[in-house]
Every structure is written in structure tokens, then in C-alpha cells.
Scaffold this motif. Sequence first.
Motif, mmCIF file in Angstrom:
data_model
loop_
_atom_site.group_PDB
_atom_site.id
_atom_site.type_symbol
_atom_site.label_atom_id
_atom_site.label_comp_id
_atom_site.label_asym_id
_atom_site.label_seq_id
_atom_site.Cartn_x
_atom_site.Cartn_y
_atom_site.Cartn_z
ATOM 1 N N LYS A 18 -110.790 -24.205 -65.754
ATOM 2 C CA LYS A 18 -109.643 -25.045 -65.411
ATOM 3 C C LYS A 18 -108.531 -24.834 -66.431
ATOM 4 C CE LYS A 18 -108.087 -29.792 -65.210
ATOM 5 N NZ LYS A 18 -108.348 -31.150 -65.629
ATOM 6 N N TYR A 19 -108.883 -24.888 -67.696
ATOM 7 C CA TYR A 19 -107.871 -24.697 -68.729
ATOM 8 C C TYR A 19 -107.333 -23.273 -68.716
ATOM 9 C CZ TYR A 19 -108.694 -29.260 -70.791
ATOM 10 O OH TYR A 19 -108.783 -30.603 -70.996
ATOM 11 N N TYR A 20 -108.225 -22.284 -68.645
ATOM 12 C CA TYR A 20 -107.757 -20.898 -68.587
ATOM 13 C C TYR A 20 -106.732 -20.738 -67.476
ATOM 14 C CZ TYR A 20 -111.399 -18.597 -71.458
ATOM 15 O OH TYR A 20 -112.211 -18.172 -72.461
ATOM 16 N N SER A 21 -107.136 -21.140 -66.295
ATOM 17 C CA SER A 21 -106.300 -20.863 -65.132
ATOM 18 C C SER A 21 -104.964 -21.594 -65.203
ATOM 19 C CB SER A 21 -107.044 -21.208 -63.848
ATOM 20 O OG SER A 21 -107.341 -22.590 -63.805
ATOM 21 N N GLU A 22 -105.007 -22.890 -65.418
ATOM 22 C CA GLU A 22 -103.773 -23.659 -65.431
ATOM 23 C C GLU A 22 -102.853 -23.256 -66.576
ATOM 24 O OE1 GLU A 22 -104.958 -27.749 -65.538
ATOM 25 O OE2 GLU A 22 -105.751 -27.697 -63.498
ATOM 26 N N ARG A 23 -103.429 -23.112 -67.754
ATOM 27 C CA ARG A 23 -102.598 -22.854 -68.920
ATOM 28 C C ARG A 23 -102.111 -21.406 -69.000
ATOM 29 N NH1 ARG A 23 -104.655 -27.130 -73.514
ATOM 30 N NH2 ARG A 23 -103.926 -28.929 -72.332
ATOM 31 N N LEU A 24 -102.919 -20.465 -68.565
ATOM 32 C CA LEU A 24 -102.437 -19.084 -68.551
ATOM 33 C C LEU A 24 -101.270 -18.931 -67.586
ATOM 34 C CD1 LEU A 24 -105.675 -16.909 -68.806
ATOM 35 C CD2 LEU A 24 -103.820 -17.092 -70.479
ATOM 36 N N LYS A 25 -101.395 -19.555 -66.424
ATOM 37 C CA LYS A 25 -100.301 -19.470 -65.449
ATOM 38 C C LYS A 25 -99.058 -20.185 -65.979
ATOM 39 C CE LYS A 25 -99.069 -20.117 -60.639
ATOM 40 N NZ LYS A 25 -99.572 -20.417 -59.288
ATOM 41 N N GLU A 26 -99.250 -21.373 -66.537
ATOM 42 C CA GLU A 26 -98.125 -22.131 -67.086
ATOM 43 C C GLU A 26 -97.412 -21.333 -68.177
ATOM 44 O OE1 GLU A 26 -97.389 -26.150 -69.779
ATOM 45 O OE2 GLU A 26 -99.173 -26.068 -68.499
ATOM 46 N N LYS A 62 -106.526 -13.106 -76.144
ATOM 47 C CA LYS A 62 -105.641 -12.979 -77.306
ATOM 48 C C LYS A 62 -104.396 -12.166 -76.953
ATOM 49 C CE LYS A 62 -104.825 -13.244 -81.823
ATOM 50 N NZ LYS A 62 -103.447 -13.629 -81.866
ATOM 51 N N LEU A 63 -104.582 -11.088 -76.223
ATOM 52 C CA LEU A 63 -103.461 -10.250 -75.795
ATOM 53 C C LEU A 63 -102.463 -11.058 -74.962
ATOM 54 C CD1 LEU A 63 -102.285 -7.318 -75.615
ATOM 55 C CD2 LEU A 63 -103.686 -7.054 -73.556
ATOM 56 N N LEU A 64 -102.981 -11.827 -74.004
ATOM 57 C CA LEU A 64 -102.116 -12.644 -73.150
ATOM 58 C C LEU A 64 -101.421 -13.735 -73.956
ATOM 59 C CD1 LEU A 64 -104.380 -12.914 -69.988
ATOM 60 C CD2 LEU A 64 -102.221 -11.652 -70.192
ATOM 61 N N CYS A 65 -102.163 -14.398 -74.837
ATOM 62 C CA CYS A 65 -101.568 -15.466 -75.644
ATOM 63 C C CYS A 65 -100.463 -14.925 -76.540
ATOM 64 C CB CYS A 65 -102.640 -16.165 -76.474
ATOM 65 S SG CYS A 65 -103.734 -17.198 -75.484
ATOM 66 N N THR A 101 -101.054 -20.339 -78.319
ATOM 67 C CA THR A 101 -102.299 -20.161 -79.056
ATOM 68 C C THR A 101 -103.490 -20.124 -78.117
ATOM 69 O OG1 THR A 101 -102.717 -22.533 -79.357
ATOM 70 C CG2 THR A 101 -101.350 -21.427 -81.032
ATOM 71 N N THR A 102 -104.540 -19.450 -78.557
ATOM 72 C CA THR A 102 -105.781 -19.442 -77.777
ATOM 73 C C THR A 102 -106.370 -20.848 -77.721
ATOM 74 O OG1 THR A 102 -107.038 -18.767 -79.745
ATOM 75 C CG2 THR A 102 -106.345 -17.026 -78.224
ATOM 76 N N ASP A 103 -106.225 -21.610 -78.793
ATOM 77 C CA ASP A 103 -106.744 -22.986 -78.787
ATOM 78 C C ASP A 103 -106.130 -23.799 -77.662
ATOM 79 O OD1 ASP A 103 -108.630 -22.880 -80.789
ATOM 80 O OD2 ASP A 103 -107.279 -23.596 -82.356
ATOM 81 N N TRP A 104 -104.858 -23.610 -77.422
ATOM 82 C CA TRP A 104 -104.201 -24.345 -76.345
ATOM 83 C C TRP A 104 -104.750 -23.911 -74.988
ATOM 84 C CZ3 TRP A 104 -100.633 -22.624 -72.518
ATOM 85 C CH2 TRP A 104 -100.087 -23.660 -71.751
ATOM 86 N N VAL A 105 -104.867 -22.606 -74.784
ATOM 87 C CA VAL A 105 -105.379 -22.109 -73.502
ATOM 88 C C VAL A 105 -106.809 -22.592 -73.277
ATOM 89 C CG1 VAL A 105 -106.009 -20.038 -72.189
ATOM 90 C CG2 VAL A 105 -103.843 -20.117 -73.405
#
Length: 130
Positions: free
Chosen positions: A6-14, A53-56, A62-66
Motif C-alpha cells: 500500500k505504501y509502496y504503491s501510493e507513495r511511489l506514484k505520488e 533507492k533509485l526511484l527515491c 526518502t525510502t523511509d517515507w515510501v
Amino acid sequence: MKTMLKYYSERLKEARVKAGLSQIQVKDHTGINNKTLSGYENKVSAPDYDTLKLLCDLYGVTTDWVLGHTNNPNSALTDAERDAVEVVELNDDSFIKREFALDGVVLTEEQKRKVQAMARLLLSQDQQGK
């Protein structure tokens, strides 16, 4: 794992959208296939750490946020806090020599020695409990 997705998907897209990038542009910058990226953003799969890490780095978050460990997408660490992330040995004076703060107040040498003693005590009790 579902919470992580859930976090990966929502936050990476955001993060991608806030960075003003399309999936195709991300592919151009990173080499990550846009179908793979779509899978990350649609809860189909999760990136490995290197990809995350590459995407962040590209998105400036930050990765912590994602990962959902914080609600702050940007690192606001001071130089002293970044230095403190390094491993500090409690068995020598490197801990005492470093500057540490609690709630914005820099600890004195005496306070750091007390923290050091408490950590040793807690760790020794933990070892005895094993």
C-alpha cells in the motif's frame, strides 16, 4: 506485506507525479520498464531495495517515507544527525566525543556517560535473558 505494498504503491506514484514525471520519463531516466513501474504503483509487485533507492533518488524522497516509516517525504537531518547514523561503539570514548542532542538540547559529557551506562546495563540484561 499488504501494508508495505500500500505504501509502496501510493507513495511511489505520488512522488512520481509531484516530480512531474510520466512513467515513460522514469523509464528513460532509470531503465525501469514502465510496465514494471506500473506494477509497483498498482500493488502488483514491490521493488527490491536497489530499485527503490533509485526511484527515491530520482523523485527526491526518502525510502523511509515510501516504506511508511515516516510522513516526511524529505530528509531534514542535520549534518550532526547524519554523522550520528554511523555505528558508534559504546566500549570506547567515540560515543562520548560525539555531539548528541535530545529535544534540541545538546547532552553534556556527564549525560552521555549516563546514557552509555544505561545502554550497557540494558544490553547486559538482554544478553542474560537469552
